[in-house]
Motif scaffolding. Structure first.
Motif, short mmCIF file in Angstrom:
data_model
loop_
_atom_site.label_atom_id
_atom_site.label_comp_id
_atom_site.label_asym_id
_atom_site.label_seq_id
_atom_site.Cartn_x
_atom_site.Cartn_y
_atom_site.Cartn_z
N TYR A 270 0.79 -1.16 0.09
CA TYR A 270 0.06 0.10 -0.09
C TYR A 270 1.02 1.27 0.03
O TYR A 270 0.53 2.28 -0.62
CB TYR A 270 -0.97 -0.05 1.14
N ARG A 273 2.38 1.90 -3.56
CA ARG A 273 1.45 2.07 -4.32
C ARG A 273 0.52 3.57 -4.25
O ARG A 273 0.10 4.12 -5.05
CB ARG A 273 0.33 1.00 -4.64
N ASP A 318 -17.23 -1.38 -4.49
CA ASP A 318 -16.64 -2.49 -5.23
C ASP A 318 -16.38 -3.91 -4.10
O ASP A 318 -15.48 -4.45 -4.60
CB ASP A 318 -14.93 -1.81 -5.45
N THR A 380 -3.23 -9.67 -6.65
CA THR A 380 -4.25 -8.92 -7.49
C THR A 380 -5.59 -8.45 -6.68
O THR A 380 -6.13 -7.21 -7.04
CB THR A 380 -5.28 -10.27 -8.30
N ASP A 383 -4.10 -4.91 -5.64
CA ASP A 383 -3.96 -3.98 -6.75
C ASP A 383 -5.35 -3.56 -6.81
O ASP A 383 -5.65 -2.33 -7.27
CB ASP A 383 -3.49 -4.89 -8.04
N ARG A 384 -6.46 -4.29 -7.06
CA ARG A 384 -7.91 -4.03 -6.80
C ARG A 384 -8.04 -2.78 -6.07
O ARG A 384 -8.81 -1.80 -6.21
CB ARG A 384 -8.77 -5.06 -6.75
N CYS A 386 -6.00 -0.75 -4.43
CA CYS A 386 -5.22 0.40 -4.94
C CYS A 386 -6.02 1.27 -6.07
O CYS A 386 -5.94 2.30 -6.01
CB CYS A 386 -3.77 -0.06 -5.12
N LYS A 387 -6.48 0.42 -6.75
CA LYS A 387 -7.04 1.14 -8.12
C LYS A 387 -8.17 2.09 -7.83
O LYS A 387 -8.59 2.85 -8.12
CB LYS A 387 -7.32 -0.02 -9.03
N VAL A 388 -9.03 1.42 -6.68
CA VAL A 388 -10.15 1.91 -6.37
C VAL A 388 -9.93 3.26 -5.62
O VAL A 388 -10.37 4.66 -5.89
CB VAL A 388 -10.94 1.15 -5.03
N GLN A 390 -6.97 4.95 -5.99
CA GLN A 390 -6.29 6.08 -6.67
C GLN A 390 -7.29 6.65 -7.60
O GLN A 390 -7.18 7.78 -8.11
CB GLN A 390 -5.11 5.17 -7.79
N SER A 391 -8.43 5.89 -7.68
CA SER A 391 -9.63 6.54 -8.88
C SER A 391 -10.08 7.65 -8.15
O SER A 391 -10.42 8.52 -8.90
CB SER A 391 -10.68 5.46 -9.05
#
Length: 393
Positions: A270, A273, A318, A380, A383-384, A386-388, A390-391
């Motif tokens: 975390y 990223r 999510d 995975t 990463d999921r 982190c993408k939420v 980051q969005s």
């Protein structure tokens, strides 16, 4: 559909250690709060952590209650208690009809501030009063300034109880949390770094630890006297851990170090990223301590356009679980009438919706989020998450 990502959930050993101990308990018909698993779990945990004695109990809360009784806390006694914590830390003080005084945190560790602890001692010494115990916590696996806190307690000759429910495996200068005070508390609740499905343990570190542990065992088994008939001279409690639960705990203890490494990996992932995102800060890591990183918690700086609730709702959409930082005890309605000591002057409300104020603990609560830190998470999954996050930036 996406798979749900838990904040922290039970993770049994890949080798099935737990099942072997449970099977032995069934095969020998020792399934009650008595048996080899219970006594061996106590011995193994004490040996692992370097405690003088240990007593396996039904919950970490029960262990706090027994520690308070062991130091003689009773009706009307003062107990200096960390403010930023889960209510299970403070509730047992009220079980004994004692009086909590809540102590604010420091920003260096998020735990009890030694300077504020001194202020509390000085305040009550001026009133001719002294607490019967100090109850400090190692929040989210972060080691408090425990050596300084213990030194203050020694100078006032007041026993220290460490709530290490969240910090099993955390060390300070090579020494495990839960062994700096006269008593230490461990929890094996389902969300902890290792779990026995429930349960807890009291660690005794006093010169007469064996005798104190025996007294706690007596209280936790209904204070039954060693007579042929059922005789009781004190009030007792049904707090003993069962042999089945202890079997799970013994198996989990074998993989504790592995779980710590995964928790620390999650924190590092975390941090790598998300650490560059404007306004995000991570829970502090002390150079002289090694945290078990039970939960990775972040802080969103004042003025950050993303608010904690924004982040938690985005993750929720999510199907990812997250949580706020603990709400401090002095802000809880049930404890509203008790004293709170902070080094912050002129406290003001900073978030009316949450009821957060400008104390250190209040600010940490108002701006904090616990990210999912389940040891079964894959890269995975991470990463999921982190993408939420980051969005939103």
């Amino acid at each position: 559909m996406k798979e749900h990502i838990f904040l922290a959930s039970p993770h049994m050993s890949e080798e099935g250690y737990e099942l072997s101990y449970i099977k032995e308990a069934f095969d020998t018909n020792w399934i009650a709060p008595l048996g080899k698993n219970v006594t061996e779990f106590e011995k193994e945990m004490a040996a692992k952590l370097g405690a003088k004695a240990a007593v396996a109990l039904s919950a970490g809360t029960a262990a706090i209650h027994m520690a308070l009784k062991a130091v003689g806390v009773g009706q009307g006694d003062l107990v200096f208690c960390q403010d930023l914590t889960f209510s299970a830390t403070a509730n047992p003080i009220l079980y004994e009809k004692a009086v909590p005084v809540f102590i604010d945190s420091d920003r260096k560790t998020w735990n009890m501030d030694p300077g504020t602890l001194r202020l509390a001692f000085e305040k009550y010494e001026a009133l001719g009063k002294r607490p019967k115990a100090v109850l400090a916590v190692h929040l989210y696996g972060l080691c408090a300034q425990i050596e300084e806190i213990a030194g203050i307690c020694r100078s006032y000759q007041v026993p220290l109880i460490e709530d290490a429910a969240e910090s099993l495996g955390t060390t300070c200068k090579g020494r495990y949390t839960g062994t700096f005070g006269e008593y230490g508390i461990i929890s094996f609740n389902g969300n902890k770094i290792i779990t026995s499905s429930g349960g807890g343990m009291l660690l005794a570190n006093t010169p007469d630890a064996k005798e104190k542990a025996a007294k706690v065992l007596y209280w936790s088994t209904q204070a039954r006297e060693p007579a042929r008939w059922y005789q009781h001279t004190e009030i007792g409690y049904n707090y003993r851990m069962s042999n089945i639960v202890a079997g799970i705990g013994r198996g989990q203890l074998k993989v504790l170090d592995r779980r710590i490494e995964k928790k620390r990996y999650i924190f590092s992932y975390y941090q790598e990223r998300l650490g560059h995102l404007e306004g995000i800060g991570f829970m502090p890591m002390r150079e002289e301590a090694r945290s078990n990183c039970w939960l990775t918690a972040i802080q969103l700086a004042e003025g950050c356009p993303v608010k904690p609730l924004d982040l938690m709702l985005a993750l929720e959409r999510d199907d990812v679980e997250s949580r706020p930082i603990w709400k401090p005890m002095h802000l809880q309605p049930v404890f509203a009438g008790y004293d709170f000591v902070s080094s912050e002057k002129g406290l003001r409300i900073v978030d009316p919706d949450m009821g957060a104020d400008s104390s250190v603990g209040g600010q940490l609560f108002a701006r904090g989020v616990c990210l999912p830190s389940d040891t079964k998470m894959s890269d995975t999954d991470l990463d999921r998450v982190c993408k939420v996050v980051q969005s939103l930036w």
